[in-house]
Design a protein around this motif. Structure first.
Motif, PDB file in Angstrom:
ATOM      1  N   VAL A  32       8.355  -5.813   1.675  1.00  0.00           N
ATOM      2  CA  VAL A  32       7.461  -4.894   1.275  1.00  0.00           C
ATOM      3  C   VAL A  32       7.088  -3.905   2.414  1.00  0.00           C
ATOM      4  CG1 VAL A  32       5.403  -6.295   1.520  1.00  0.00           C
ATOM      5  CG2 VAL A  32       5.314  -4.297   0.240  1.00  0.00           C
ATOM      6  N   ASP A  55       5.284   1.069   0.115  1.00  0.00           N
ATOM      7  CA  ASP A  55       4.953   0.600  -1.044  1.00  0.00           C
ATOM      8  C   ASP A  55       3.446   0.458  -1.403  1.00  0.00           C
ATOM      9  OD1 ASP A  55       7.666  -1.513  -1.892  1.00  0.00           O
ATOM     10  OD2 ASP A  55       7.436  -0.852   0.138  1.00  0.00           O
ATOM     11  N   GLU A  93       0.951   2.477  -4.103  1.00  0.00           N
ATOM     12  CA  GLU A  93       0.366   1.911  -5.290  1.00  0.00           C
ATOM     13  C   GLU A  93      -1.146   2.267  -5.013  1.00  0.00           C
ATOM     14  OE1 GLU A  93       1.502  -2.174  -6.643  1.00  0.00           O
ATOM     15  OE2 GLU A  93      -0.766  -2.847  -6.693  1.00  0.00           O
ATOM     16  N   GLU A 101       1.896  -4.517  -6.105  1.00  0.00           N
ATOM     17  CA  GLU A 101       1.592  -5.049  -4.625  1.00  0.00           C
ATOM     18  C   GLU A 101       0.070  -5.499  -4.793  1.00  0.00           C
ATOM     19  OE1 GLU A 101       3.575  -5.315  -3.000  1.00  0.00           O
ATOM     20  OE2 GLU A 101       5.095  -4.031  -3.819  1.00  0.00           O
ATOM     21  N   ASP A 127       5.195  -0.120 -10.517  1.00  0.00           N
ATOM     22  CA  ASP A 127       5.833  -0.533  -9.642  1.00  0.00           C
ATOM     23  C   ASP A 127       6.025   0.905  -8.556  1.00  0.00           C
ATOM     24  OD1 ASP A 127       7.403  -1.454  -7.534  1.00  0.00           O
ATOM     25  OD2 ASP A 127       8.892  -2.440  -8.877  1.00  0.00           O
ATOM     26  N   ILE A 152       7.193   1.402  -5.713  1.00  0.00           N
ATOM     27  CA  ILE A 152       8.750   1.427  -5.320  1.00  0.00           C
ATOM     28  C   ILE A 152       9.542   0.410  -5.938  1.00  0.00           C
ATOM     29  CG2 ILE A 152      10.404   1.462  -3.280  1.00  0.00           C
ATOM     30  CD1 ILE A 152       8.311   2.738  -1.487  1.00  0.00           C
ATOM     31  N   THR A 170      12.961  -1.900  -3.589  1.00  0.00           N
ATOM     32  CA  THR A 170      12.488  -1.849  -2.125  1.00  0.00           C
ATOM     33  C   THR A 170      13.597  -2.166  -1.049  1.00  0.00           C
ATOM     34  OG1 THR A 170      10.457  -2.418  -2.682  1.00  0.00           O
ATOM     35  CG2 THR A 170      10.740  -2.654  -0.268  1.00  0.00           C
TER      36      THR A 170
END
Ligand code: 2AM
Ligand code: CA
Length: 273
Positions: A38, A42, A46, A66, A83, A85, A88
């Motif tokens: 992560v 990311d 989010e 996340e 989501d 990303i 990832t």
């Protein structure tokens, strides 16, 4: 602004923000294992989406990869499954081939799905009853295909493990060829737009498939778990996505014969989100 326009608006803004952040150093952390990554991007993406949604629609609920919405255990009201990303590892290694994936459900019913290929600037979108679109161009209803002339997407990892190799390698052997893209959301979008004919994987979370599922189903594609059941939006699922004919062919001839083993894998793997 209508909810659907708002959805597209904040997705495109989030994409723009990701592209800008690619000019800055990435902070990379590992999650459940050394290959489960992560990044700060990311998390920031989010948070951006979460804050925009909660500011305009405080009563909407959000499930995000996340950490948003971990307490959600029912589908009442408006639920965003996000989501920030998807893909990832591609984001970290390639700086491309990743997507923002969002599905919105109202009292458990599909409202809209989005898969946005951030670096190619390609927006896949669908609302039940309105058709599915790729950058504004309507996608055709999927035609049936036979496995022998089909492209099947699968992560090769599933062919390296004893317990899944036996199930999946005959499918790859009999297909015209295999592909692996590294983003489940893009795999769904590619099935919907006919670039590939099927996508098979043993474990996805709701945020990996919520947006893509709505897009595929809007062009007549079939999306189920590998026991042939509808996907559970509150848990991990196995997945088979394909046009109707190919979905039946792969289920009947290749997957259902291993039903017992798959049931074991499911009871071990999919209880929790
Ligand atoms: P992610 O990049 O958002 O984590 C890669 O094959 C695809 O599977 C990506 O869509 C990735 O999503 C997802 N994925 C990776 N590891 C996973 C896991 N342990 N369980 C479920 N989905 C996973
Ligand atoms: Ca992700």
């Amino acid at each position: 602004m209508e909810l659907y326009d708002f959805l597209k608006d904040i997705t495109l803004q989030a994409g723009e923000s990701i592209r800008k952040q690619l000019n800055e150093p990435l902070e990379i952390e590992t999650k459940s294992n050394p290959n489960d990554l992560v990044t700060n991007v990311d998390k920031a993406t989010e948070a951006f989406l979460y804050n925009r949604i909660k500011t305009s629609y405080p009563e909407h609920r959000i499930i995000g990869e996340e950490g948003s919405g971990q307490e959600i255990d029912n589908l009442d009201g408006v639920i965003w499954i996000i989501d920030p990303i998807d893909g990832t590892l591609n984001f970290v290694h390639q700086q491309e081939n990743f997507a923002i994936s969002i599905g919105i459900f109202i009292d458990g019913k599909k409202y809209a799905g989005i898969v946005y290929d951030v670096m190619k600037d390609i927006l896949f979108e669908a609302r039940p009853g309105y058709g599915a679109y790729k950058n504004g161009e309507k996608l055709a209803i999927l035609e049936d295909s036979k496995l022998t002339t089909s492209l099947v997407s699968m992560n090769p990892n599933w062919l390296t493990k004893d317990f899944t190799q036996e199930i999946y390698s005959p499918i790859i052997k009999d297909a015209r060829s295999a592909r692996s893209y590294g983003s489940a959301a893009l795999d769904f979008a590619y099935v919907a737009s006919g670039k590939i004919n099927a996508y098979i994987t043993l474990r996805l979370h709701p945020w990996d498939f919520a947006g893509g599922m709505i897009i595929v189903e809007e062009v007549g594609g079939y999306v189920t778990d590998q026991l042939g059941q509808p996907l559970n939006l509150l848990a991990a699922n196995s997945i088979i996505v394909a046009n109707k004919g190919l979905h039946h062919e792969i289920m009947d001839n290749y997957i259902t014969p291993f039903q017992e083993r798959l049931e074991q894998l499911h009871s071990g793997n999919f209880k929790k989100r």
